[in-house]
Enzyme design. Sequence first.
Site, PDB file in Angstrom:
ATOM      1  N   CYS A  66       0.852  -1.178   0.000  1.00 22.57           N
ATOM      2  CA  CYS A  66       0.000   0.000   0.000  1.00 22.57           C
ATOM      3  C   CYS A  66       0.896   1.239   0.000  1.00 22.57           C
ATOM      4  O   CYS A  66       2.121   1.141   0.112  1.00 22.57           O
ATOM      5  CB  CYS A  66      -0.906   0.002   1.231  1.00 22.57           C
ATOM      6  SG  CYS A  66       0.015   0.066   2.795  1.00 22.57           S
ATOM      7  N   HIS A 103       5.832  -5.194   8.611  1.00 28.02           N
ATOM      8  CA  HIS A 103       5.867  -6.574   9.078  1.00 28.02           C
ATOM      9  C   HIS A 103       6.078  -7.546   7.915  1.00 28.02           C
ATOM     10  O   HIS A 103       5.148  -8.205   7.448  1.00 28.02           O
ATOM     11  CB  HIS A 103       4.573  -6.905   9.832  1.00 28.02           C
ATOM     12  CG  HIS A 103       4.556  -6.345  11.223  1.00 28.02           C
ATOM     13  ND1 HIS A 103       3.392  -6.104  11.920  1.00 28.02           N
ATOM     14  CD2 HIS A 103       5.575  -5.990  12.040  1.00 28.02           C
ATOM     15  CE1 HIS A 103       3.708  -5.616  13.111  1.00 28.02           C
ATOM     16  NE2 HIS A 103       5.018  -5.537  13.202  1.00 28.02           N
ATOM     17  N   HIS A 115       4.058   1.759  11.599  1.00 33.34           N
ATOM     18  CA  HIS A 115       2.945   1.516  12.524  1.00 33.34           C
ATOM     19  C   HIS A 115       2.707   2.670  13.481  1.00 33.34           C
ATOM     20  O   HIS A 115       1.668   2.720  14.137  1.00 33.34           O
ATOM     21  CB  HIS A 115       3.227   0.252  13.335  1.00 33.34           C
ATOM     22  CG  HIS A 115       3.638  -0.912  12.498  1.00 33.34           C
ATOM     23  ND1 HIS A 115       4.962  -1.266  12.321  1.00 33.34           N
ATOM     24  CD2 HIS A 115       2.910  -1.787  11.772  1.00 33.34           C
ATOM     25  CE1 HIS A 115       5.027  -2.320  11.515  1.00 33.34           C
ATOM     26  NE2 HIS A 115       3.805  -2.653  11.168  1.00 33.34           N
ATOM     27  N   GLU A 143       0.796  -0.687  16.215  1.00 32.84           N
ATOM     28  CA  GLU A 143      -0.057   0.449  15.864  1.00 32.84           C
ATOM     29  C   GLU A 143      -0.935   0.857  17.044  1.00 32.84           C
ATOM     30  O   GLU A 143      -1.138   2.047  17.307  1.00 32.84           O
ATOM     31  CB  GLU A 143      -0.931   0.120  14.649  1.00 32.84           C
ATOM     32  CG  GLU A 143      -1.793   1.307  14.230  1.00 32.84           C
ATOM     33  CD  GLU A 143      -2.762   0.999  13.105  1.00 32.84           C
ATOM     34  OE1 GLU A 143      -3.826   1.650  13.061  1.00 32.84           O
ATOM     35  OE2 GLU A 143      -2.465   0.111  12.275  1.00 32.84           O
ATOM     36  N   CYS A 172      -8.127   1.597   6.849  1.00 32.90           N
ATOM     37  CA  CYS A 172      -7.578   2.287   5.684  1.00 32.90           C
ATOM     38  C   CYS A 172      -8.098   1.694   4.374  1.00 32.90           C
ATOM     39  O   CYS A 172      -8.578   0.560   4.315  1.00 32.90           O
ATOM     40  CB  CYS A 172      -6.053   2.284   5.731  1.00 32.90           C
ATOM     41  SG  CYS A 172      -5.297   0.733   5.234  1.00 32.90           S
ATOM     42  N   SER A 227       1.713  -9.846  10.736  1.00 33.16           N
ATOM     43  CA  SER A 227       1.068  -8.781   9.957  1.00 33.16           C
ATOM     44  C   SER A 227      -0.436  -8.854  10.163  1.00 33.16           C
ATOM     45  O   SER A 227      -1.094  -9.803   9.723  1.00 33.16           O
ATOM     46  CB  SER A 227       1.411  -8.931   8.471  1.00 33.16           C
ATOM     47  OG  SER A 227       0.538  -8.153   7.679  1.00 33.16           O
ATOM     48  N   SER A 228      -0.991  -7.838  10.813  1.00 32.00           N
ATOM     49  CA  SER A 228      -2.426  -7.841  11.104  1.00 32.00           C
ATOM     50  C   SER A 228      -3.263  -7.912   9.834  1.00 32.00           C
ATOM     51  O   SER A 228      -4.196  -8.706   9.732  1.00 32.00           O
ATOM     52  CB  SER A 228      -2.794  -6.579  11.901  1.00 32.00           C
ATOM     53  OG  SER A 228      -4.193  -6.495  12.095  1.00 32.00           O
ATOM     54  N   SER A 284       1.967  -5.400   3.364  1.00 26.62           N
ATOM     55  CA  SER A 284       3.407  -5.273   3.589  1.00 26.62           C
ATOM     56  C   SER A 284       4.215  -6.318   2.832  1.00 26.62           C
ATOM     57  O   SER A 284       5.413  -6.464   3.061  1.00 26.62           O
ATOM     58  CB  SER A 284       3.708  -5.366   5.094  1.00 26.62           C
ATOM     59  OG  SER A 284       3.082  -6.487   5.671  1.00 26.62           O
TER      60      SER A 284
END
Length: 322
Positions: free
Chosen positions: A21, A50, A84, A136, A205, A233-234, A278
């Site tokens: 992104c 991440h 983050h 974050e 986002c 990575s969330s 990511s």
Amino acid sequence: MPDATTKPQLHVLLAGPRGFCAGVDRAIKIVEEAIRQYGAPVYVRHEIVHNRFVVESLERQGAVFVEELDEIPDNGKPVVFSAHGVPKSIPSEAERRKMFYLDATCPLVSKVHREAEHHHARGRHILMIGHDHHPEVIGTMGQLPDGCVTLVEDEAQARLVQPPAGQPLAFITQTTLSVDDTAEMVRILTQRFPDIAAPAKEDICYATTNRQAAVKEIAPRADLMIVVGAPNSSNSLRLVEVAQRAGVARSIMVQRGRDLDLALLEGVRTVGVTAGASAPEVLVEEVLNRLREGYNLRTEEVVVAEEKVIFKLPAALTQPAA
């Protein structure tokens, strides 16, 4: 290994958008440009994003990753804060030590930070929807004094949370959550607290929303969904979950093409492939090449949105020194 004439056919549905992104792209460029302008080493507090492939690539260029500022010598070299975001105590400590720092916090995360400050200035207690211990969340909650933000992790907590009595409320969210899960938690909170203040614009986002939408489009058509991403990575973890809920028989995460066990493809005729925000596109290509070892691929792009967002680099990297 079977040759091209004996390999079975495999239909691959490639999610669009997928991968990097604008916030991740900006953060990586900040580290690369800092190394180019100031030379190695450039220190980075926490993984810049991440993804181990990205981190190791930057290490080869001269980045040194640390968890805390006290690991960095006072040598005048730049330190970069990760995408983050960080608690306010981190730049304060850097300034106390007269460190030159570059803030690579995603602008959409910074937006949530400003929202938190806005609500706090108006006397509101804040309920933050997010995951405990995620950097974050730590960074966002760390914009305000202790006790000003209460974390809400799931629907059960949304039903049970007891904010301070007599204080107006607001909610904010982590930017990388499941859109559907968050909507349900917001519904519960607004039902319990009808006057709770909401973000002027949704905190999740655009990239998270678009990647989940693409997975929802693909999942009902696929026998298997492969998410290229990292276990910390969330947004990548949410893609695995979203695919499962959207109807795919099996959803898995791999970090690299070499991690994919082709035995999982037995009986699979259509596979979906996406990547967390990511994960670079080169890792998607690795997965496709791994699939080609056992199959003749017929690829189809499934695009739900076009992304043209670009975030500028910090002025310290783009303007001549005074």
